[in-house]
Design a protein around this motif. Structure first.
Motif, short mmCIF file in Angstrom:
data_model
loop_
_atom_site.label_atom_id
_atom_site.label_comp_id
_atom_site.label_asym_id
_atom_site.label_seq_id
_atom_site.Cartn_x
_atom_site.Cartn_y
_atom_site.Cartn_z
N ARG A 24 0.92 -1.23 0.01
CA ARG A 24 0.04 -0.14 -0.04
C ARG A 24 0.81 1.26 0.00
O ARG A 24 0.41 2.39 -0.46
CB ARG A 24 -0.83 -0.07 1.24
N ALA A 110 -5.53 6.07 13.20
CA ALA A 110 -7.10 5.45 13.10
C ALA A 110 -8.26 6.23 13.85
O ALA A 110 -9.21 6.46 13.32
CB ALA A 110 -7.15 3.94 13.50
N ALA A 192 -11.39 -1.15 11.61
CA ALA A 192 -10.47 -2.49 11.30
C ALA A 192 -9.28 -2.22 12.27
O ALA A 192 -8.33 -1.79 11.61
CB ALA A 192 -10.40 -2.76 10.12
N THR A 195 -4.50 -5.49 12.02
CA THR A 195 -4.07 -5.65 10.55
C THR A 195 -4.42 -6.86 9.84
O THR A 195 -4.20 -6.76 8.32
CB THR A 195 -2.37 -5.15 10.34
N PRO A 198 -8.39 -5.91 7.51
CA PRO A 198 -8.86 -5.49 5.87
C PRO A 198 -8.02 -6.63 4.84
O PRO A 198 -8.43 -6.22 3.81
CB PRO A 198 -7.71 -4.29 5.89
N SER A 202 -13.71 -5.35 3.74
CA SER A 202 -13.73 -3.94 3.03
C SER A 202 -14.85 -3.23 3.12
O SER A 202 -15.81 -3.64 3.69
CB SER A 202 -13.22 -4.16 1.61
N GLN A 203 -14.76 -1.98 2.71
CA GLN A 203 -15.85 -0.96 2.72
C GLN A 203 -17.30 -1.34 2.38
O GLN A 203 -18.47 -1.18 3.05
CB GLN A 203 -15.64 0.41 2.37
N LEU A 210 -16.32 2.40 7.32
CA LEU A 210 -15.04 1.61 7.90
C LEU A 210 -13.91 2.31 7.96
O LEU A 210 -13.34 2.68 6.74
CB LEU A 210 -15.10 0.27 6.89
N ASP A 212 -10.14 1.76 8.11
CA ASP A 212 -8.93 0.70 7.90
C ASP A 212 -7.85 1.38 8.62
O ASP A 212 -7.05 2.03 8.07
CB ASP A 212 -8.95 0.39 6.78
N THR A 214 -5.05 0.18 9.09
CA THR A 214 -3.83 0.02 8.11
C THR A 214 -3.76 1.26 7.09
O THR A 214 -2.56 1.97 6.82
CB THR A 214 -3.73 -1.16 7.14
N SER A 215 -4.81 1.56 6.42
CA SER A 215 -4.92 2.61 5.32
C SER A 215 -4.51 3.95 6.09
O SER A 215 -3.91 4.80 5.70
CB SER A 215 -6.29 2.74 4.94
#
Lengths: 227, 227
Positions: A24, A110, A192, A195, A198, A202-203, A210, A212, A214-215
């Protein structure tokens, strides 16, 4: 923007989640050619002591190993450190104390995105070590949010299966059902907060926003690394 | 098997291909839990001097930077080194000279798998720096195989697009067409000899056996790392 600071990744918890994070970062760089990407140093170390066991008082602290990884990455040139594992953030203090690099905190990233959803009640999908350390609870409390935690008896077996490489529809369905349960219980947004989550959720699987983690960490890291 | 040696990845050429390689190592470990995985140290360094420019005499050698990366990874504990970039293997000698770790050669791994297909004529999909250094040509010659090289005027723009994040159907179709052209020209097997190629080309796209150099390297690395 003229370039990037070097990013160090304290990883391996688990290895697939770390690979997902690194992938990512490569996408988030939005680069047209190799040389427009940041340099990324990764220590994917699956031998970090178990976070659940340590939190339950049944095993050694991951802190010293995480601190040693941070020192190693910084020694190779990492200027920004990130750790794509929520539960391990219970020992983030050891990393900060060990290294002069900037540590970008995944929980903070987050929570910032969860607050931005406008929801007042947040559902947290996490394993025991994350819940028991109140990593999200304390920060969401401070922001005046209500928290509904996932059922560890449901989430832990799903996470264990994902760590064993199982991302089948049965696992996906199970994770989506737990998210739906939190929404039914009043959650206006879901974090979420593991890790592995996800990798199967997903959304599109969730009726409310949601977040995430990690994102959120990827975005915060890219912002911190940009020169 | 009782465990794994620590794997060091000399990466960043490009970053997405390195992330793909790291993800495939996590899958190949076949581990049921974090602690059954190998430790993987990654230096994803997109600032390695351009391989095409160096091979054409228009830029500095990547050798010294690759050697420095190898030393850094070995210093952190890497015992097995791998480099998921075919073209950079033109400077593999600098890595071997710089580090006491075992270097698992991607070209050797892919040639071994190509020979095992039983084909006598091998199509190579690669960029100019790989073709000009005869990395595959010399080893396939030695094995008594015929070689048909891809058209660099076709492959380079496709690889450049993939490096910019474009894995659209147009790019996939273009890569599959070049593979088909090599098959029509007599290739009994194809080597995806650039780590960007498997990001858009898979066995289902090719009428003859496709040897993915990235997969071949993953297999060889896991074998070398197993204790």
């Amino acid at each position: 923007m003229t370039g990037w600071r070097t990013i160090g990744v304290i990883g391996g918890m688990g290895p697939a989640a770390t690979a997902d994070f690194v992938q990512r970062i490569a996408v988030a760089a939005g680069a047209a050619r190799d040389s427009d990407h940041p340099r990324v140093l990764v220590d994917s170390n699956p031998h970090v002591p178990d976070r659940n066991a340590a939190r339950a008082g049944n095993g050694p602290s991951p802190g010293p190993v995480l601190a040693e990884m941070a020192r190693g990455l910084t020694g190779l040139g990492a200027q920004i450190l990130a750790m794509p594992c929520n539960a391990a953030h219970g020992w983030a203090g050891d990393i900060v104390a060990a290294s002069g690099a900037t540590f970008v905190d995944m929980i903070d990233a987050a929570v910032t995105e969860a607050v931005a959803t406008g929801a007042r009640t947040i559902g947290i999908i996490a394993i025991g070590a994350t819940l028991d350390a109140n990593l999200y609870q304390h920060r969401l409390d401070a922001a005046g949010m209500q928290v509904i935690a996932s059922d560890r008896g449901i989430v832990q077996p799903l996470v264990t299966a994902i760590k064993a490489g199982d991302t089948s529809s049965a696992i996906r369905t199970g994770m989506a059902a737990e998210a739906s349960r939190l929404v039914s219980a009043g959650a206006g947004a879901i974090i979420a907060a593991c890790t592995e989550v996800p990798l199967v959720l997903s959304q599109a699987d969730v009726a409310v926003p949601l977040v995430d983690a990690t994102s959120a960490l990827v975005r915060a890291v890219m912002q911190a690394a940009a020169l």
